[in-house]
Design a protein around this motif. Structure first.
Motif, short mmCIF file in Angstrom:
data_model
loop_
_atom_site.label_atom_id
_atom_site.label_comp_id
_atom_site.label_asym_id
_atom_site.label_seq_id
_atom_site.Cartn_x
_atom_site.Cartn_y
_atom_site.Cartn_z
N GLY A 210 42.59 42.31 37.66
CA GLY A 210 41.17 42.01 37.52
C GLY A 210 40.92 40.80 36.65
N CYS A 211 41.69 40.66 35.57
CA CYS A 211 41.54 39.49 34.69
C CYS A 211 41.95 38.21 35.40
CB CYS A 211 42.34 39.68 33.40
SG CYS A 211 41.58 40.86 32.27
N GLU A 212 43.01 38.28 36.19
CA GLU A 212 43.43 37.09 36.95
C GLU A 212 42.34 36.70 37.94
OE1 GLU A 212 45.84 33.90 38.22
OE2 GLU A 212 45.85 35.10 36.39
N ILE A 213 41.80 37.68 38.63
CA ILE A 213 40.71 37.41 39.57
C ILE A 213 39.50 36.89 38.81
CG2 ILE A 213 39.06 38.50 41.15
CD1 ILE A 213 41.42 40.39 41.96
N GLY A 214 39.18 37.51 37.68
CA GLY A 214 38.05 37.07 36.87
C GLY A 214 38.21 35.64 36.39
N PHE A 215 39.43 35.25 36.01
CA PHE A 215 39.70 33.88 35.58
C PHE A 215 39.30 32.90 36.69
CE2 PHE A 215 42.53 30.20 35.77
CZ PHE A 215 42.44 29.68 34.50
N TRP A 216 39.80 33.15 37.90
CA TRP A 216 39.55 32.21 39.00
C TRP A 216 38.10 32.27 39.47
CZ3 TRP A 216 42.47 28.24 39.62
CH2 TRP A 216 43.81 28.31 39.19
N VAL A 217 37.50 33.45 39.46
CA VAL A 217 36.09 33.56 39.87
C VAL A 217 35.20 32.81 38.90
CG1 VAL A 217 34.16 35.19 40.09
CG2 VAL A 217 36.34 35.68 41.22
N LEU A 218 35.39 33.03 37.59
CA LEU A 218 34.58 32.30 36.61
C LEU A 218 34.80 30.80 36.72
CD1 LEU A 218 34.85 34.47 33.37
CD2 LEU A 218 32.77 33.88 34.60
N LEU A 219 36.05 30.40 36.92
CA LEU A 219 36.36 28.98 37.05
C LEU A 219 35.68 28.39 38.28
CD1 LEU A 219 37.86 26.43 36.23
CD2 LEU A 219 39.87 27.32 37.44
N LEU A 220 35.82 29.05 39.42
CA LEU A 220 35.22 28.51 40.64
C LEU A 220 33.70 28.52 40.60
CD1 LEU A 220 37.67 29.92 43.31
CD2 LEU A 220 37.50 27.58 42.47
N ILE A 221 33.11 29.56 40.04
CA ILE A 221 31.65 29.59 39.92
C ILE A 221 31.19 28.48 38.96
CG2 ILE A 221 29.67 30.91 39.07
CD1 ILE A 221 31.06 33.43 40.15
N GLY A 222 31.90 28.33 37.85
CA GLY A 222 31.56 27.27 36.90
C GLY A 222 31.65 25.89 37.52
N LEU A 223 32.70 25.65 38.31
CA LEU A 223 32.84 24.35 38.98
C LEU A 223 31.80 24.17 40.08
CD1 LEU A 223 36.73 24.12 39.16
CD2 LEU A 223 35.20 22.86 37.63
N ALA A 224 31.51 25.24 40.80
CA ALA A 224 30.48 25.16 41.85
C ALA A 224 29.13 24.81 41.23
CB ALA A 224 30.40 26.48 42.62
#
Length: 175
Positions: free
Chosen positions: A7-21
């Motif tokens: 979940g943390c790995e997924i959360g890392f990438w989700v937060l990163l992608l949403i932040g970049l988007a």
């Protein structure tokens, strides 16, 4: 614990992608900065959950060791992963320059490989420190011994990575 690590790995990438988007597809720069600044909080959540689990009497296991590895790798390589994603996102969605490719030969390649190994060593040291903190917080070395089981194979991997990474200094790749 495994589910939390995933979940943390997924959360890392989700937060990163949403932040970049948000950064490149909208004009909400402040929101983007908040989202990207919150990416390291994923590590804090994992660290806190691991400590709480161990303090409440949870059985120290390989998964707690994996949590320490995750935190070490995230600290050592996190900014590099964010930069990597940022370059690609900016290029694809905001007309930014093409991503910088790492050198594949010569002294520049050798220097990059040495730097990557030093980051690997940092990840190893951070993970060992996290395991040390876990051990101190639990206060029972016999109970936390399984945590340290992740370090033996990682020590071997780190040694192999050293030999490979520094071999390019002695025998650089040719272009």
């Amino acid at each position: 614990m495994i589910a939390l690590i995933i979940g943390c790995e997924i959360g890392f990438w989700v937060l990163l992608l949403i932040g970049l988007a948000v950064r490149y597809l909208t004009s909400a720069r402040r929101l983007s900065n908040v989202l990207l600044a919150s990416v390291p909080l994923v590590d804090v959540v994992l660290l806190a959950a691991s400590v709480i689990d161990l303090r409440r009497g949870g059985e120290a296991s390989l998964t707690h060791g994996l949590a320490a590895i995750y935190i070490g790798v995230s600290i050592a390589f996190g900014s590099q992963m964010i930069d990597w994603a940022d370059q690609r996102f900016a290029h694809r969605f905001a007309g930014g320059p093409a991503p910088i490719r790492p050198p594949k030969a010569g002294r520049e390649h050798a220097a990059r490989e040495r730097g990557q190994w030093l980051k690997h060593l940092l990840a190893y040291a951070v993970a060992a420190a996290v395991l040390g903190v876990f051990t101190l917080l639990v206060g029972d070395t016999d109970r936390t011994a399984p945590l340290w089981g992740v370090m033996a194979p990682w020590t071997l991997i780190l040694a192999i990575d050293f030999v490979v990474s520094f071999s390019y200094t002695i025998m650089p790749r040719r272009s």
